[in-house]
Design an enzyme around this catalytic site. Structure first.
Site, PDB file in Angstrom:
ATOM      1  N   THR A  70      47.060  37.613  47.946  1.00 36.13           N
ATOM      2  CA  THR A  70      47.858  36.579  48.023  1.00 36.13           C
ATOM      3  C   THR A  70      49.172  36.866  48.648  1.00 36.13           C
ATOM      4  O   THR A  70      49.543  35.956  49.477  1.00 36.13           O
ATOM      5  CB  THR A  70      48.140  35.892  46.385  1.00 36.13           C
ATOM      6  OG1 THR A  70      46.876  35.698  45.807  1.00 36.13           O
ATOM      7  CG2 THR A  70      48.990  34.785  46.468  1.00 36.13           C
ATOM      8  N   ASN A 149      34.816  32.955  49.586  1.00 32.96           N
ATOM      9  CA  ASN A 149      34.619  33.200  48.266  1.00 32.96           C
ATOM     10  C   ASN A 149      33.890  32.422  47.561  1.00 32.96           C
ATOM     11  O   ASN A 149      33.254  32.812  46.526  1.00 32.96           O
ATOM     12  CB  ASN A 149      36.225  33.589  47.733  1.00 32.96           C
ATOM     13  CG  ASN A 149      36.827  32.008  47.936  1.00 32.96           C
ATOM     14  OD1 ASN A 149      37.261  31.540  49.186  1.00 32.96           O
ATOM     15  ND2 ASN A 149      36.959  31.465  46.777  1.00 32.96           N
ATOM     16  N   GLN A 177      36.666  39.334  50.329  1.00 30.83           N
ATOM     17  CA  GLN A 177      35.114  38.976  50.075  1.00 30.83           C
ATOM     18  C   GLN A 177      34.301  39.999  50.872  1.00 30.83           C
ATOM     19  O   GLN A 177      33.007  39.959  50.117  1.00 30.83           O
ATOM     20  CB  GLN A 177      34.795  37.494  49.931  1.00 30.83           C
ATOM     21  CG  GLN A 177      35.501  36.842  48.847  1.00 30.83           C
ATOM     22  CD  GLN A 177      35.142  37.007  47.312  1.00 30.83           C
ATOM     23  OE1 GLN A 177      34.372  37.930  47.116  1.00 30.83           O
ATOM     24  NE2 GLN A 177      36.186  36.591  46.608  1.00 30.83           N
ATOM     25  N   SER A 197      42.106  42.987  49.165  1.00 32.17           N
ATOM     26  CA  SER A 197      42.421  43.164  47.885  1.00 32.17           C
ATOM     27  C   SER A 197      41.568  44.265  47.065  1.00 32.17           C
ATOM     28  O   SER A 197      40.509  44.081  46.693  1.00 32.17           O
ATOM     29  CB  SER A 197      42.351  41.697  46.947  1.00 32.17           C
ATOM     30  OG  SER A 197      42.951  41.826  45.689  1.00 32.17           O
ATOM     31  N   ALA A 198      42.040  45.215  46.195  1.00 30.01           N
ATOM     32  CA  ALA A 198      41.379  46.131  45.848  1.00 30.01           C
ATOM     33  C   ALA A 198      40.554  45.686  44.395  1.00 30.01           C
ATOM     34  O   ALA A 198      39.592  46.187  44.223  1.00 30.01           O
ATOM     35  CB  ALA A 198      42.574  47.046  45.081  1.00 30.01           C
ATOM     36  N   HIS A 199      41.064  44.753  43.824  1.00 32.91           N
ATOM     37  CA  HIS A 199      40.392  44.237  42.350  1.00 32.91           C
ATOM     38  C   HIS A 199      38.908  43.398  42.754  1.00 32.91           C
ATOM     39  O   HIS A 199      38.051  43.427  41.850  1.00 32.91           O
ATOM     40  CB  HIS A 199      41.065  43.645  41.613  1.00 32.91           C
ATOM     41  CG  HIS A 199      41.314  42.201  41.786  1.00 32.91           C
ATOM     42  ND1 HIS A 199      40.649  40.822  41.342  1.00 32.91           N
ATOM     43  CD2 HIS A 199      42.457  41.725  42.537  1.00 32.91           C
ATOM     44  CE1 HIS A 199      41.325  40.004  41.836  1.00 32.91           C
ATOM     45  NE2 HIS A 199      42.157  40.117  42.542  1.00 32.91           N
ATOM     46  N   THR A 235      59.477  49.337  45.021  1.00 34.61           N
ATOM     47  CA  THR A 235      58.747  50.643  44.552  1.00 34.61           C
ATOM     48  C   THR A 235      57.282  50.628  44.463  1.00 34.61           C
ATOM     49  O   THR A 235      56.966  49.339  43.838  1.00 34.61           O
ATOM     50  CB  THR A 235      59.362  51.006  43.360  1.00 34.61           C
ATOM     51  OG1 THR A 235      60.767  51.191  43.292  1.00 34.61           O
ATOM     52  CG2 THR A 235      58.800  52.302  42.812  1.00 34.61           C
ATOM     53  N   CYS A 325      41.169  30.150  40.872  1.00 33.18           N
ATOM     54  CA  CYS A 325      42.358  29.617  41.049  1.00 33.18           C
ATOM     55  C   CYS A 325      42.204  27.975  40.927  1.00 33.18           C
ATOM     56  O   CYS A 325      43.292  27.398  40.569  1.00 33.18           O
ATOM     57  CB  CYS A 325      42.999  29.829  42.655  1.00 33.18           C
ATOM     58  SG  CYS A 325      42.816  31.522  43.015  1.00 33.18           S
TER      59      CYS A 325
END
Ligand SMILES: *Cc1c(COP(=O)(O)O)cnc(C)c1O
Length: 397
Positions: A70, A149, A177, A197-199, A235, A325
């Site tokens: 996102t 997706n 995806q 996106s890592a997840h 950070t 979403c």
């Protein structure tokens, strides 16, 4: 429990979990600190950046680490719009983008940009001729996702990239995806910007990356400190980024080993089982040109939402209507409308997304339970619908 919602999120790989633990405990330093604890954290972040770059055939300096797709999509779209608005205010995208692309684009539209949303064919593949014809002298950006997706359908990204490159138009691709599931090579795909996106590939939530091809300039989305050469202040989420680095390495090994090919074979088993054993089932999306894990069906006379809840309650199956979403809305899926489904079938979309942990036994158990669950819903469905929609009659068919 049978988890078939990997396109929404994947479980954290045990090795990625192990890799992140030290950075949640003893190695808690701030990567910007000059002392040894800071340096250790900095080293870990740079290793993660390198691992992402390796997976994409990019250079580490071309990778901006962030909080996920996102953020990556917002950065890419708004950053290019802000940087290039003097050159033009026209942007081209598609009718099947994720909300993380669509909503920033609609925001840009309100701010005075003109957006063309190119259509797709009945398989969910973007109409290349329509896309090419939509490109203009004032087009500054094209954004097309790699794999959808909801459908899993893959787009002809390399061809679109070629069209853009020939015209000097920046090309962004949301590859959430596909990355980690099939080989994704930013050079072969001719992209300027690419989001991941890592997840979505067994990393931790809250970590992702934006690939920015060398020489491509865009404004920062998040201003603040001088982290990541000013391209993304704040950070770094060290532990989650370390997990993403591990997930990238694990993904390369998994693809090489054939683990994703096994997922694709299980997906085919599911598709064949539903098509042979369930009446009124329509497969959505391209039959061949798709990522390994996703199969999307519309079942006649069924609301997707109702089916998801019933599958969960009766069979412990976790599936989805497509976009996490959009969950909770009874509107037909814009993606399924875009491939030409009528309202009823577009409200019936059900996505089963398999992962590397999915077993043949799980698929067979779903195939065993599905007909009964569908039957119970078909009996109930007018009443259920009336209750859900507040008594309005409808045309869900
Ligand atoms: C999941 C997903 C996103 C959003 O990613 P987050 O990291 O959860 O913000 C964006 N685009 C697509 C195609 C996705 O599947």
């Amino acid at each position: 429990m049978i988890y078939l919602d990997h396109a929404a999120t994947t479980p954290l790989h045990p090795a990625a979990f192990e890799a992140m633990l030290p950075y949640l405990k003893d190695n808690f330093g701030n990567p910007s600190s000059l002392h040894h604890l800071g340096k250790a954290a900095k080293f870990a972040v740079e290793e993660a950046r390198e691992s992402v770059a390796n997976l994409l055939n990019a250079r580490p300096a071309e990778i901006v680490l962030n909080s996920g797709a996102t953020e990556g999509n917002n950065h890419a779209l708004k950053g290019i719009a802000a940087r290039l608005q003097g050159k033009g205010k026209h942007i081209v995208s598609t009718q099947i983008e994720h909300d993380a692309t669509l909503h920033p684009l609609l925001q840009l539209e309100k701010a005075g940009f003109e957006i063309t949303f190119v259509g797709v064919d009945e398989n969910g593949v973007v109409r290349l001729d329509e896309l090419e014809n939509s490109l203009r002298a004032d087009t500054i950006l094209v954004s097309v996702m790699h794999a959808n997706n909801e459908l899993g359908t893959l787009q002809p990204i390399a061809e679109i990239g070629r069209l853009c490159r020939a015209r000097g138009i920046v090309f962004h691709c949301d590859a959430c995806q596909s990355v980690g599931h099939i080989p994704v090579d930013v050079k072969a795909l001719n992209v300027d910007l690419l989001t991941l996106s890592a997840h979505k590939f067994y990393g931790a939530k809250g970590a992702g990356a934006l690939y920015i091809r060398r020489g491509v300039r865009l404004d920062a989305l998040i201003e603040g400190g001088h982290q990541q050469k000013g391209r993304r202040a704040g950070t770094e989420n060290v532990a989650s980024l370390v997990a993403m680095g591990a997930a990238c390495q694990l993904a390369r090994e998994a693809i090489t080993r054939g683990d994703e090919a096994r997922v694709a074979a299980l997906r085919q088993r599911l598709i064949a089982g539903i098509e042979n054993g369930v009446s009124g089932a329509h497969l959505n999306g391209h039959r061949v040109q798709r990522v390994p894990g996703i199969a999307n069906f519309s079942f006649e006379g069924i609301e997707g939402e109702g089916l998801i809840l019933e599958l969960d309650a009766r069979a412990g199956v976790c599936a989805s209507t497509g976009s996490a979403c959009a969950a909770g809305s009874l509107d037909p899926s814009p993606v399924l409308l875009a491939i030409g489904l009528e309202n009823g079938l577009a409200r019936a979309g059900t996505r089963f997304s398999l992962g590397r942990g999915t077993t043949e036994a799980e698929i067979d158990e779903l195939l065993r339970q599905l007909p009964e669950v569908l039957e119970s819903l078909r009996v109930l469905s007018p009443a259920v619908r009336a209750a859900l929609i507040g008594g309005q009659s409808d045309d869900a068919g």
